[in-house]
Design an enzyme around this catalytic site. Structure first.
Site: not given
Length: 481
Positions: A143, A150-151, A198-199, A329, A335, A342
């Site tokens: 109330d 309202s939801t 490229t490629h 590592s 390393k 990542e």
């Protein structure tokens, strides 16, 4: 079994009885939530994902704004208005977060979460005024706390508030900081001429600065798209109540509550002129998710490029030297791995996955209400957190410390067969191709091949095959006699 070896018994958690429209429910005695939240905990014991914490503060903004608006019109008594505002201020300060235990996977409207907020505010008001928890005195959760709401209009509005706040306060600043750091590198590396690709094959020269200038342009474009998405979140369905009609509200309530939300957040929120559109569908949220996906796509490409250019350091391209943040590592000493790249690529994939779920959730709305709201809130806010945190980490622990391997870059450029591109306007395409094949077959540089074939003398080659001439538009030379 001896008495000493018997397991200790755990005393039962004290409870109190609360009632809702379906009857009595046992609620933990110290909990600020009430009967409806307790029922939801029983019926939706699904997964470990809780509703995002950002939704607590967003809902506190909405409830506070509603109390202010209802109080201004005289509908809510001043002392009740003051109590709602006081408790909402506590929520905005980060208090009582443990009182919001509900999972994401609940009713698609978020009704139980709205009632969780209503019950916490009402019970905290009981505490503040010396009334028993669950007494619904002096505030009734429905109330008073939920008055004129309202939801169906408050939950999507709270998502808008939470997402817009995170976007403006966290994501865009993190994006601009990353862009600035990358722009600084682009400026510093303007003289580092390297082989373009490229490629994944050798192409004409480019500077490392130009390459990174491209990255900064990508981020600038994504920032503009995110700003457009942010603008789309400013319209709120508040005041629409159950379906968008405004039932159970006073005339002008929608404008008053949205103006108060704008004041509390400092963002340009306003009442949606067409509330039916924002309640039957959540297209602005879908568009925002699409913009987050676009940023994730750009960041994935950038992080992947950095990882590739840094591969090696001796058996790969090795053009970039990344900061050595931690051992890479448990078995290979010395390393070092591209861990920041990542982490960035992984979180970008999660954002893309979230976008797929959000888009399907947005499309899944049926008739006058969408029943995928908690899913959309969870996905959007997780994506925002991941991107903001990820960009900050990527900037601090990779971008700011990365350096070019100038010797490796120079060596690759001098031996690249693509320098014959500069010869083509002078000796012709066919002879230039012959130079390239001859150099490849005999493990020669283009300089050695063109001299051995007799197509140019050394002075002409030096004049034409300067890689710096290929970094901008240029007028080709003439065929030597």
């Amino acid at each position: 079994m001896t008495a000493a070896s018997e397991p200790a018994t755990i005393p039962p958690t004290p409870t109190r009885q609360e009632r809702d429209s379906m009857g009595a429910v046992a609620v933990p005695a110290s909990a600020l939530w009430g009967a409806q939240t307790q029922r939801a905990l029983h019926h939706f014991n699904i997964g470990r994902e809780k509703m995002p914490l950002e939704m607590i503060k967003a809902y506190a903004v909405v409830k506070r704004a509603a109390a202010t608006a209802n109080g201004a019109s005289g509908r809510l008594a001043p002392e009740k208005r003051q109590l709602v505002e006081q408790v909402c201020d506590e929520l905005l300060a980060g208090q009582h977060e443990a009182m919001f235990p509900l999972p994401v996977w609940m009713t698609g409207s978020g009704t139980q979460y709205n009632m969780n907020v209503n019950e916490v505010i009402a019970n905290r008001a009981s505490q503040l005024t010396g009334q028993p928890l669950g007494s619904k005195r002096p505030l009734h959760p429905n109330d008073d706390v939920n008055m004129a709401q309202s939801t169906n209009d408050t939950f999507p509005a709270a998502i808008h508030v939470a997402v817009a706040t995170a976007l403006s306060a966290r994501l865009l600043p993190a994006l601009r900081a990353l862009q600035s750091a990358m722009a600084a590198k682009a400026s510093a590396w303007g003289d580092v001429v390297k082989v373009g690709r490229t490629h994944l094959q050798d192409a004409v020269p480019i500077t490392l600065g130009q390459e990174w200038h491209g990255y900064t342009g990508m981020l600038e474009d994504q920032a503009k798209r995110l700003e457009q998405a942010l603008a789309g979140l400013m319209a709120l369905p508040l005041g629409g109540t159950a379906l968008g009609t405004g039932a159970s509200t006073q005339e002008g309530f929608d404008r008053r509550i949205c103006a108060e939300v704008a004041r509390l957040t400092g963002l340009a929120f306003h009442a949606a002129p067409n509330k039916f559109a924002l309640m039957g569908a959540h297209d602005a949220l879908v568009a925002c998710s699409a913009a987050l996906r676009g940023l994730a796509a750009s960041l994935f490409k950038i992080a992947s490029d950095v990882r590739l250019l840094a591969c090696g350091p001796r058996a790969g391209l090795g053009e970039l030297a990344l900061p050595a943040n931690e051992p890479g590592s448990s078995i290979m000493p010395g390393k070092v791995n591209p861990t920041q790249a990542e982490a960035m690529t992984m979180l970008c994939l999660q954002v893309m996955g979230n976008d797929a779920a959000i888009a399907m959730g947005g499309a899944g709305g049926m008739l006058d209400m969408n029943a995928y709201k908690p899913l959309m809130a969870h996905g959007l806010l997780q994506s925002l957190r991941l991107l903001a945190d990820g960009m900050g980490s990527f900037r601090r622990f990779l971008v700011e410390g990365v350096e070019p391997n100038r010797a490796r870059i120079k060596q690759a450029l001098e031996h690249s067969l693509i320098m014959v591109t500069a010869l083509a306007p002078v000796i012709g395409y066919d002879k230039a191709a012959q130079v390239a094949h001859h150099a490849l077959e005999n493990n020669q540089s283009p300089r050695q091949a063109v001299l051995e074939l007799g197509f140019m003398d050394e002075a002409a080659f030096e004049r034409v095959a300067d890689p710096r001439l290929m970094l901008r538009p240029n007028v080709p030379g003439t065929v030597p006699e």
